[in-house]
Design a protein around this motif. Sequence first.
Motif: not given
Lengths: 87, 87
Positions: B50-51, A15-16, A8-9, A66, A11-13, B54
């Motif tokens: 996602c964040w 995406f943003t 999830v982390g 990132k 993916g979050a990274g 997370y």
Amino acid sequence: MKDISLYVGIGAGIFTAVSLLPQLVKIIKTKKSEDISFFMLFILLAGVACWIWYGFLKQDYPIIVKNLFSLLVNMLIIVFSLLYKKK
Amino acid sequence: MKDISLYVGIGAGIFTAVSLLPQLVKIIKTKKSEDISFFMLFILLAGVACWIWYGFLKQDYPIIVKNLFSLLVNMLIIVFSLLYKKK
């Protein structure tokens, strides 16, 4: 639980980090940028720069990579926005 | 060193969380949003979601709060962009 949060982390990274890319593509395609807030771009630039600094302090390379990518895209958006800005 | 990284991290978090605010203000003021990439807003929405996920997995409340704020501003930008979108 640790495995899920890792993915999830990541993916979050991702995406943003890539979220600004379509905006850059749109500006280059349409040659228009009037509706985009420069104030937003500069605050985001400051934020991303702080994240890179934070990454170096913590020696956290995913954070550095990132945010270097975001910094690059953000700066390109600013450059193209200025180029296409209505006089 | 720990103290500096704490403050740099807080600064980074605040800058990136509030960065969308001026864009929201600009859309409401000008009633125009054509140049803004919806694709960017939706990728960012996925990233912020996602964040938050997370943050819950890691029970990290600053991450949750910061990204809930970004989620709210992002959704308001999408709503106002749709309202003011050129037909």
